[in-house]
Design a protein around this motif. Structure first.
Motif, PDB file in Angstrom:
ATOM      1  N   GLN A   1       0.891  -1.242  -0.366  1.00  0.00           N
ATOM      2  CA  GLN A   1      -0.013  -0.084  -0.291  1.00  0.00           C
ATOM      3  C   GLN A   1       0.944   1.041   0.062  1.00  0.00           C
ATOM      4  O   GLN A   1       0.517   2.311  -0.279  1.00  0.00           O
ATOM      5  CB  GLN A   1      -1.642  -0.194   1.615  1.00  0.00           C
ATOM      6  N   ILE A   2       2.042   1.351   0.483  1.00  0.00           N
ATOM      7  CA  ILE A   2       2.764   2.194   0.829  1.00  0.00           C
ATOM      8  C   ILE A   2       3.517   2.403  -0.709  1.00  0.00           C
ATOM      9  O   ILE A   2       3.714   3.615  -1.388  1.00  0.00           O
ATOM     10  CB  ILE A   2       3.493   2.394   1.688  1.00  0.00           C
ATOM     11  N   GLU A   3       3.458   1.720  -1.611  1.00  0.00           N
ATOM     12  CA  GLU A   3       4.278   1.226  -2.723  1.00  0.00           C
ATOM     13  C   GLU A   3       3.576   2.611  -3.524  1.00  0.00           C
ATOM     14  O   GLU A   3       3.823   2.969  -4.970  1.00  0.00           O
ATOM     15  CB  GLU A   3       4.829   0.610  -3.104  1.00  0.00           C
ATOM     16  N   LEU A   4       1.758   1.527  -3.819  1.00  0.00           N
ATOM     17  CA  LEU A   4       1.123   2.223  -4.403  1.00  0.00           C
ATOM     18  C   LEU A   4       0.754   3.857  -4.228  1.00  0.00           C
ATOM     19  O   LEU A   4       0.720   4.341  -4.373  1.00  0.00           O
ATOM     20  CB  LEU A   4       0.060   1.236  -3.425  1.00  0.00           C
ATOM     21  N   LEU A   5       0.676   4.155  -2.466  1.00  0.00           N
ATOM     22  CA  LEU A   5       0.964   5.733  -2.501  1.00  0.00           C
ATOM     23  C   LEU A   5       1.795   6.553  -2.624  1.00  0.00           C
ATOM     24  O   LEU A   5       1.393   8.065  -3.615  1.00  0.00           O
ATOM     25  CB  LEU A   5       0.307   5.823  -1.128  1.00  0.00           C
ATOM     26  N   GLU A   6       2.671   5.960  -2.319  1.00  0.00           N
ATOM     27  CA  GLU A   6       4.042   6.600  -2.874  1.00  0.00           C
ATOM     28  C   GLU A   6       4.318   6.900  -4.062  1.00  0.00           C
ATOM     29  O   GLU A   6       3.974   8.050  -4.886  1.00  0.00           O
ATOM     30  CB  GLU A   6       4.986   6.167  -2.377  1.00  0.00           C
ATOM     31  N   GLN A   7       3.170   5.895  -5.397  1.00  0.00           N
ATOM     32  CA  GLN A   7       3.560   6.159  -6.728  1.00  0.00           C
ATOM     33  C   GLN A   7       2.341   7.649  -6.989  1.00  0.00           C
ATOM     34  O   GLN A   7       2.644   7.939  -7.638  1.00  0.00           O
ATOM     35  CB  GLN A   7       3.458   4.648  -8.057  1.00  0.00           C
ATOM     36  N   GLN A   8       1.037   6.965  -6.588  1.00  0.00           N
ATOM     37  CA  GLN A   8       0.175   7.747  -6.798  1.00  0.00           C
ATOM     38  C   GLN A   8       0.153   9.366  -6.657  1.00  0.00           C
ATOM     39  O   GLN A   8       0.298  10.464  -6.548  1.00  0.00           O
ATOM     40  CB  GLN A   8      -1.273   7.361  -5.670  1.00  0.00           C
ATOM     41  N   ASN A   9       1.601   8.832  -4.763  1.00  0.00           N
ATOM     42  CA  ASN A   9       1.839  11.089  -4.656  1.00  0.00           C
ATOM     43  C   ASN A   9       2.962  11.613  -6.094  1.00  0.00           C
ATOM     44  O   ASN A   9       2.553  12.025  -5.967  1.00  0.00           O
ATOM     45  CB  ASN A   9       2.966  10.316  -3.640  1.00  0.00           C
ATOM     46  N   ARG A  10       3.575  10.772  -6.795  1.00  0.00           N
ATOM     47  CA  ARG A  10       4.386  11.334  -8.031  1.00  0.00           C
ATOM     48  C   ARG A  10       3.509  11.081  -8.817  1.00  0.00           C
ATOM     49  O   ARG A  10       4.298  12.311  -9.447  1.00  0.00           O
ATOM     50  CB  ARG A  10       5.841   9.339  -7.595  1.00  0.00           C
ATOM     51  N   ASP A  11       2.985  10.926  -8.815  1.00  0.00           N
ATOM     52  CA  ASP A  11       1.796  10.543 -10.554  1.00  0.00           C
ATOM     53  C   ASP A  11       1.349  12.416 -10.337  1.00  0.00           C
ATOM     54  O   ASP A  11       1.226  13.246 -10.699  1.00  0.00           O
ATOM     55  CB  ASP A  11       1.282   9.838 -10.231  1.00  0.00           C
ATOM     56  N   LEU A  12       0.861  11.940  -8.399  1.00  0.00           N
ATOM     57  CA  LEU A  12      -0.111  13.667  -8.494  1.00  0.00           C
ATOM     58  C   LEU A  12       0.727  14.915  -8.479  1.00  0.00           C
ATOM     59  O   LEU A  12       0.557  16.151  -9.328  1.00  0.00           O
ATOM     60  CB  LEU A  12      -1.303  13.278  -6.890  1.00  0.00           C
ATOM     61  N   LYS A  13       1.975  14.700  -7.807  1.00  0.00           N
ATOM     62  CA  LYS A  13       2.733  15.983  -7.886  1.00  0.00           C
ATOM     63  C   LYS A  13       3.409  16.033  -9.748  1.00  0.00           C
ATOM     64  O   LYS A  13       3.604  17.269  -9.767  1.00  0.00           O
ATOM     65  CB  LYS A  13       4.134  15.644  -7.409  1.00  0.00           C
TER      66      LYS A  13
END
Length: 146
Positions: free
Chosen positions: A88-100
């Motif tokens: 989940q952390i990896e997924l959220l970090e990827q989503q965070n990068r995408d959102l940035k």
């Protein structure tokens, strides 16, 4: 010296008698062992105590084994949960990068829109000035014709 030999011979005879007496007593005891009731009771009590202690140790071992199995299962479940959380952390970090990245793109678009807006304001001001000049000329023409 002869006296010494007699003394030794007497000692040997005494030792033989004692040996025969002890051997006879031993044979008698082997055939009819005597049991001391107090000693037998003490040994039975000690045996019962040992059995109780052994049973207690077995129960304690069983309880510890159950606890170990429970802890091992909990550890396994925690490991699985940790893996899920890491995913989940990896997924959220990827989503965070995408959102940035999307946010940066929106900032870029915003900057471009501000630039276009500024240019349009200048054009509108220029158009308003020209319209004002044209209106003033038309007003003069109308006044001269009229």
């Amino acid at each position: 010296m002869y006296d010494q030999l007699r003394i030794l011979e007497k000692m040997i005879l005494d030792i033989k008698k004692q040996y025969q007496l002890v051997s006879a007593e031993l044979s008698s005891l082997k055939q009819q062992p005597t049991t001391d009731p107090k000693e037998l009771t003490a040994l039975k009590t000690k045996l019962d105590s040992s059995h109780t202690e052994r049973d207690g140790a077995k129960k304690q071992f069983h309880d510890l084994d159950k606890r170990y199995q429970s802890l091992a299962e909990a550890h396994h479940m925690i490991g699985e949960e940790q893996d899920k959380l890491n995913n989940q952390i990896e997924l959220l970090e990827q989503q965070n990068r995408d959102l940035k990245q999307h946010n940066n793109e929106l900032k870029q678009q915003y900057s471009e829109i501000q630039q276009q807006n500024s240019e349009l304001k200048k054009k509108n001001e220029l158009a308003a000035e020209r319209t004002q000049v044209v209106l003033q000329r038309l007003t003069r023409i109308d006044q001269t014709e009229g």
